[in-house]
Design an enzyme around this catalytic site. Structure first.
Site, PDB file in Angstrom:
ATOM      1  N   SER A  66       0.816  -1.216   0.096  1.00  0.00           N
ATOM      2  CA  SER A  66       0.050  -0.110   0.110  1.00  0.00           C
ATOM      3  C   SER A  66       0.917   1.070   0.039  1.00  0.00           C
ATOM      4  O   SER A  66       1.739   1.256  -0.937  1.00  0.00           O
ATOM      5  CB  SER A  66      -1.076  -0.208   1.359  1.00  0.00           C
ATOM      6  OG  SER A  66      -1.991   1.039   1.126  1.00  0.00           O
TER       7      SER A  66
ATOM      8  N   HIS B 125      -2.358  -0.969  -3.395  1.00  0.00           N
ATOM      9  CA  HIS B 125      -3.241  -0.041  -3.118  1.00  0.00           C
ATOM     10  C   HIS B 125      -3.053   1.255  -3.590  1.00  0.00           C
ATOM     11  O   HIS B 125      -2.050   1.955  -3.232  1.00  0.00           O
ATOM     12  CB  HIS B 125      -3.674   0.047  -1.563  1.00  0.00           C
ATOM     13  CG  HIS B 125      -4.180  -1.273  -1.159  1.00  0.00           C
ATOM     14  ND1 HIS B 125      -4.090  -1.379   0.363  1.00  0.00           N
ATOM     15  CD2 HIS B 125      -4.676  -2.324  -1.545  1.00  0.00           C
ATOM     16  CE1 HIS B 125      -4.414  -2.534   0.760  1.00  0.00           C
ATOM     17  NE2 HIS B 125      -4.805  -3.255  -0.371  1.00  0.00           N
TER      18      HIS B 125
ATOM     19  N   ASP C 185      -4.711  -4.723   5.645  1.00  0.00           N
ATOM     20  CA  ASP C 185      -4.907  -5.693   4.593  1.00  0.00           C
ATOM     21  C   ASP C 185      -3.691  -6.618   4.485  1.00  0.00           C
ATOM     22  O   ASP C 185      -2.616  -6.287   4.511  1.00  0.00           O
ATOM     23  CB  ASP C 185      -5.160  -4.835   3.325  1.00  0.00           C
ATOM     24  CG  ASP C 185      -5.766  -5.846   2.309  1.00  0.00           C
ATOM     25  OD1 ASP C 185      -6.128  -6.831   2.693  1.00  0.00           O
ATOM     26  OD2 ASP C 185      -5.715  -5.278   1.162  1.00  0.00           O
TER      27      ASP C 185
END
Length: 186
Positions: free
Chosen positions: A9, A36, A129
């Site tokens: 991310s 992400h 995540d």
């Protein structure tokens, strides 16, 4: 190793570029990345990552086979899954950990198919995540690699992965490619 799934991310694009510079072409291994990002489309990500990758980089497509020797990028806005038939599937189910695509969704579906024939890699990121997916992957026999939190641009994601799943290897970013090369090359 037949599959390496990578999730990141915040700071992930830079981390992937560093990783890919030292990652050899592994002709028997497919690589799949979930990053992400709200600012880049899959084509742009493929072009950026392709500059540093020894293998072709392409967007994962619905109902296409997972082929070795290729780095696949999850398309923005879709969860990316790998079915037991070793084909990609996309869906727009609700966000997981506030994101879609979700690293957890990829790791869990891939682990169900590949089990001990896969590795999951959690890199820098500002949420959790990937932690549940990495735990599932380890429970099914896969190998977990996590970027050392103190080495990550954003430490939350590696910290969550270590806390929930643990790791077979917790490494500085600069050392991850050499471990993957040993795992994936004949």
């Amino acid at each position: 190793m037949e599959l390496v799934a990578i999730g990141c991310s915040t700071g992930g694009l830079r981390a992937l570029q560093v990783l890919l510079r030292d990652l050899a072409l592994c002709p028997r291994t497919a690589f799949v990345v979930v990053i992400h990002t709200a600012s880049a489309d899959a084509d742009s990500l493929c072009q950026l990552l392709g500059r540093d990758a020894a293998m072709p980089v392409q967007e994962a497509q619905e109902r296409s086979p997972v082929l070795p020797g290729v780095l696949y990028v999850a398309p923005p806005g879709y969860h990316l899954l790998i079915g037991r038939d070793q084909y990609f599937y996309l869906n727009v189910d609700p966000k997981v950990c506030f994101v879609r695509p979700s690293i957890d969704v990829l790791f869990e579906s891939a682990a169900d198919t590949y089990r001990q024939r896969m590795a999951g890699v959690v890199l820098t990121g500002a949420n959790d995540d990937g932690a549940r997916g990495l735990r599932c992957l380890r429970q099914l026999g896969g190998t977990a690699l996590v970027q050392a939190p103190e080495d990550a641009e954003a430490s939350s994601m590696p910290e969550a992965a270590l806390s929930l799943a643990g790791a077979d290897h917790c490494l500085a970013l600069a050392d991850i490619a050499s471990v993957l090369n040993r795992m994936c090359l004949p």
